[in-house]
Design an enzyme around this catalytic site. Structure first.
Site, PDB file in Angstrom:
ATOM      1  N   PRO A 255      -3.005  31.550 -46.060  1.00  0.00           N
ATOM      2  CA  PRO A 255      -2.138  32.543 -45.410  1.00  0.00           C
ATOM      3  C   PRO A 255      -2.805  33.920 -45.435  1.00  0.00           C
ATOM      4  O   PRO A 255      -2.895  34.555 -46.485  1.00  0.00           O
ATOM      5  CB  PRO A 255      -0.867  32.517 -46.264  1.00  0.00           C
ATOM      6  CG  PRO A 255      -1.307  32.001 -47.590  1.00  0.00           C
ATOM      7  CD  PRO A 255      -2.465  31.092 -47.352  1.00  0.00           C
ATOM      8  N   ASP A 431      -6.306  36.192 -48.949  1.00  0.00           N
ATOM      9  CA  ASP A 431      -5.513  34.977 -49.078  1.00  0.00           C
ATOM     10  C   ASP A 431      -4.283  35.315 -49.921  1.00  0.00           C
ATOM     11  O   ASP A 431      -4.402  35.585 -51.114  1.00  0.00           O
ATOM     12  CB  ASP A 431      -6.356  33.879 -49.742  1.00  0.00           C
ATOM     13  CG  ASP A 431      -5.632  32.542 -49.835  1.00  0.00           C
ATOM     14  OD1 ASP A 431      -4.391  32.521 -49.737  1.00  0.00           O
ATOM     15  OD2 ASP A 431      -6.320  31.523 -50.033  1.00  0.00           O
ATOM     16  N   HIS A 432      -3.114  35.303 -49.274  1.00  0.00           N
ATOM     17  CA  HIS A 432      -1.912  35.766 -49.965  1.00  0.00           C
ATOM     18  C   HIS A 432      -1.447  34.795 -51.042  1.00  0.00           C
ATOM     19  O   HIS A 432      -0.541  35.115 -51.824  1.00  0.00           O
ATOM     20  CB  HIS A 432      -0.781  36.007 -48.956  1.00  0.00           C
ATOM     21  CG  HIS A 432      -0.001  37.250 -49.222  1.00  0.00           C
ATOM     22  ND1 HIS A 432       0.411  37.616 -50.495  1.00  0.00           N
ATOM     23  CD2 HIS A 432       0.465  38.231 -48.408  1.00  0.00           C
ATOM     24  CE1 HIS A 432       1.079  38.753 -50.442  1.00  0.00           C
ATOM     25  NE2 HIS A 432       1.124  39.146 -49.179  1.00  0.00           N
ATOM     26  N   ARG A 433      -2.044  33.604 -51.142  1.00  0.00           N
ATOM     27  CA  ARG A 433      -1.752  32.719 -52.261  1.00  0.00           C
ATOM     28  C   ARG A 433      -2.356  33.261 -53.543  1.00  0.00           C
ATOM     29  O   ARG A 433      -1.856  33.016 -54.646  1.00  0.00           O
ATOM     30  CB  ARG A 433      -2.310  31.315 -51.991  1.00  0.00           C
ATOM     31  CG  ARG A 433      -1.712  30.601 -50.800  1.00  0.00           C
ATOM     32  CD  ARG A 433      -2.445  29.303 -50.532  1.00  0.00           C
ATOM     33  NE  ARG A 433      -3.874  29.519 -50.268  1.00  0.00           N
ATOM     34  CZ  ARG A 433      -4.753  28.540 -50.034  1.00  0.00           C
ATOM     35  NH1 ARG A 433      -4.357  27.274 -50.050  1.00  0.00           N
ATOM     36  NH2 ARG A 433      -6.022  28.820 -49.789  1.00  0.00           N
ATOM     37  N   LEU A 434      -3.494  33.960 -53.399  1.00  0.00           N
ATOM     38  CA  LEU A 434      -4.255  34.412 -54.564  1.00  0.00           C
ATOM     39  C   LEU A 434      -4.103  35.902 -54.837  1.00  0.00           C
ATOM     40  O   LEU A 434      -4.198  36.341 -55.984  1.00  0.00           O
ATOM     41  CB  LEU A 434      -5.743  34.109 -54.343  1.00  0.00           C
ATOM     42  CG  LEU A 434      -6.131  32.633 -54.349  1.00  0.00           C
ATOM     43  CD1 LEU A 434      -7.501  32.441 -53.707  1.00  0.00           C
ATOM     44  CD2 LEU A 434      -6.150  32.100 -55.770  1.00  0.00           C
TER      45      LEU A 434
END
Length: 461
Positions: A255, A431-434
Site C-alpha cells: 500500500p 509502504d504503509h504496512r511498514l
C-alpha cells in the site's frame, strides 16, 4: 572428452538469457575462467567465464538467441576429463560457476567442482546476516566466505566491467594498477593515468564499431522496412519485461503513500561549489546526489523503520542494520536500480566515487547481477530530467524510495524578506504496512534539514 556447459542460474530465479556475443569460436583453445561470452538477463549484461580449460568444440546458439537455464550453450573438448553432463540448470553449477564476489576465483572442497569467476552459479548458503551483506564483507576483506571453512582463493584486482574492458583495450594489466576508489577499487581514472598517451589518444578517437554496444546506444535500430510504418512491434524482454513485472507486483502488493516537502538547498549548493574549489577534493566529483545520499543514510539512523522489509512468507518484518542504497538509473535498456552496498559506512567522498562507478556501469550496460540484489532503500533523481516532483513506485521488497526533484532558483522567504533561493521538492513514497505517516514525515524532514543546513550533519556523525 566432451564436456557441455549449460546456461546456469544467473541469480534471483531468472529463467532465461539472451546471448549477446561470443568471445570465442569453435576450435579456439581456452583457459579456465577465460571470458567466452556475454549474455543479457532481465537485469544486466553478464560476462560468462569458461568453466573448463580445453578446446571449443561447438557453440550451440548464435547471438540474439534466447536460451533457458539448463540449456546447453557450448561444448568443450577437455583432455583427460570423464564424460559428465549435468541433468539440469541447477546442477550445472557442479560443472560450472560457483558464485563468488567481485571477480574472485574459488576452488571448492569437492574435487568434481570447477573453479569459476563471479557472476553466476548457485549462491553459497550462509547463516547470520543477509546474503548480500556477507558477500560484501568477503569482497572488502578479500578472504573466505563467512560461515564456511577457509578456501584457497586467487583474487584479481577489483574493478567494474567497463573499467576491465577499457584496460583490455589499452593493453593494461590491472594487476599493475593501484586503485584509488573505495576499498581499493580500480577506477577509469586509474586506468587512464596508467595508460601510455598514444594508446589513450587512439582509444578516444571516435569509432562506431559494434564493440561500443552499451555506450548509451540502442541494441537494435529500426529496419528499412519499418521506416514510415504506422506502428512497430518488438518483443517484451530483458530489463523492460522484468521492470514491468516488478512494478506491477509492487504497486498491487504494497500500500503506497507519498509525502512531499519543498526545501531551500542554497547552503548545500554553496557547499558543493566550495568543495570543488578545494584542491584536495577537486577530483572527488561530489554532486547533489552524493550529498542527498549521505543525508539519507544519516536520516535512516534516526528513523530505522524506513529501512525494513515485509517478509510475507515468514510473517516477519526484517529490520536492516545496514544501508544498501539503490539508485534508480534510466538506461537504453530500461530502468534498473543497482545499489551501493554498505552506503552508510562510506564517507561523502567515497559515496561520490561509488555513485560515479555505478552510473558508468549502468550507462555501459555492464551492471552486474550482484549489484542489482539486496537493496534496502532507494533514491530516484527525477530532477535530472527537469521534473519538479513525482510519486515513485517502490522497488519490490523495500519500504521507502526518496525522489529528488529539479533544483531551480525561486522566490522564497529568507530572514524576514523575499530572496531568490535554490529550491528542491523532495518526495518520499513508502509502504504503509511498514512505515507510518509520522515516521515518513520525520525521515523526510531530517533529509531536508540536512540539505538546508549541511553543518547539522556534524551533530549526527
Amino acid at each position: 572428452m566432451i564436456k557441455v556447459f549449460r546456461l546456469p542460474d544467473l541469480g534471483e530465479g531468472l529463467t532465461e538469457s539472451e546471448i549477446v556475443a561470443w568471445r570465442v569460436a569453435p576450435g579456439d583453445t581456452v583457459t579456465l575462467n577465460q571470458l567466452i561470452a556475454e549474455v543479457e538477463t532481465a537485469k544486466a549484461v553478464v560476462e560468462l567465464p569458461s568453466p573448463f580449460a580445453g578446446v571449443v568444440a561447438e557453440l550451440h546458439h548464435g547471438p540474439g538467441t534466447i536460451v533457458h537455464v539448463g540449456d546447453p550453450i557450448v561444448s568443450f573438448e577437455v583432455a583427460g576429463a570423464e564424460p559428465r553432463e549435468p541433468a539440469s540448470g541447477q546442477e550445472s553449477a557442479q560443472s560450472a560457476p560457483s558464485a563468488m564476489p567481485d571477480g574472485q576465483i574459488a576452488r571448492s572442497r569437492e574435487p568434481e567442482r570447477e573453479a569459476v569467476l563471479v557472476g553466476y552459479g548457485a549462491a553459497v548458503e550462509r547463516g547470520g546476516r543477509p546474503q548480500r551483506r556477507a558477500r560484501t564483507r568477503v569482497t572488502d576483506a578479500g578472504g573466505p566466505v563467512v560461515g564456511e571453512e577457509p578456501q584457497v582463493t586467487t583474487e584479481r584486482p577489483r574493478s567494474t566491467p567497463p573499467v576491465r574492458a577499457l584496460a583490455r583495450t589499452l593493453g593494461i594489466d590491472l594487476a599493475e594498477v593501484t586503485g584509488t576508489g573505495p576499498t581499493g577499487l580500480i577506477t577509469r581514472g586509474d586506468v587512464d593515468a596508467h595508460a601510455a598517451p598514444s594508446a589513450l589518444e587512439a582509444h578516444r578517437a571516435p569509432t562506431r564499431s559494434g564493440a561500443q554496444r552499451g555506450q548509451g546506444e540502442p541494441t537494435a535500430l529500426p529496419t528499412a522496412s519499418a521506416v514510415g510504418a504506422r506502428e512497430t512491434r518488438s518483443p517484451i524482454r530483458s530489463v523492460r519485461k522484468h521492470t514491468a513485472a516488478a512494478m506491477v507486483q509492487s504497486a498491487f502488493t504494497a500500500p503506497h503513500a507519498t509525502e512531499f516537502l519543498t526545501v531551500d538547498v542554497t547552503p548545500t549548493i554553496e557547499l558543493i561549489a566550495a568543495l570543488k574549489r578545494d584542491r584536495v577534493l577537486a577530483d572527488a566529483r561530489i554532486g547533489i546526489l552524493a550529498v542527498v545520499a549521505k543525508a539519507l543514510c544519516l536520516a535512516v539512523a534516526r528513523t530505522p523503520e524506513v529501512n525494513t522489509h515485509w517478509d510475507e512468507a515468514a510473517g516477519e518484518i526484517v529490520q536492516f542494520h545496514y544501508v544498501n542504497l539503490g539508485i534508480a538509473a534510466a538506461t537504453s535498456r530500461g530502468l534498473i536500480v543497482p545499489n551501493i552496498a554498505d552506503a552508510d559506512r562510506l564517507s561523502l567522498v567515497d559515496l561520490a566515487a561509488a555513485l560515479a562507478e555505478l552510473t558508468s556501469a549502468a550507462r555501459a550496460g555492464a551492471t552486474s547481477p550482484a549489484a542489482l540484489r539486496g537493496g534496502t532503500i532507494s533514491i530516484t533523481n527525477i530532477g535530472s530530467f527537469g521534473i519538479d516532483a513525482g510519486t515513485p513506485i517502490l522497488p519490490p521488497g523495500e519500504a521507502v524510495i526518496l525522489a529528488v526533484g529539479a533544483i531551480s532558483p525561486r522566490p522564497w522567504e529568507y530572514h524576514g524578506g523575499i530572496a531568490l533561493r535554490q529550491l528542491v521538492t523532495l518526495s518520499v513514497a513508502f509502504d504503509h504496512r511498514l512505515v507510518d505517516g509520522e515516521q515518513a514525515a520525520r525521515f523526510l524532514t531530517d533529509v531536508a534539514g540536512l540539505l538546508a543546513n549541511p553543518a547539522h550533519a556534524l551533530a549526527l556523525l
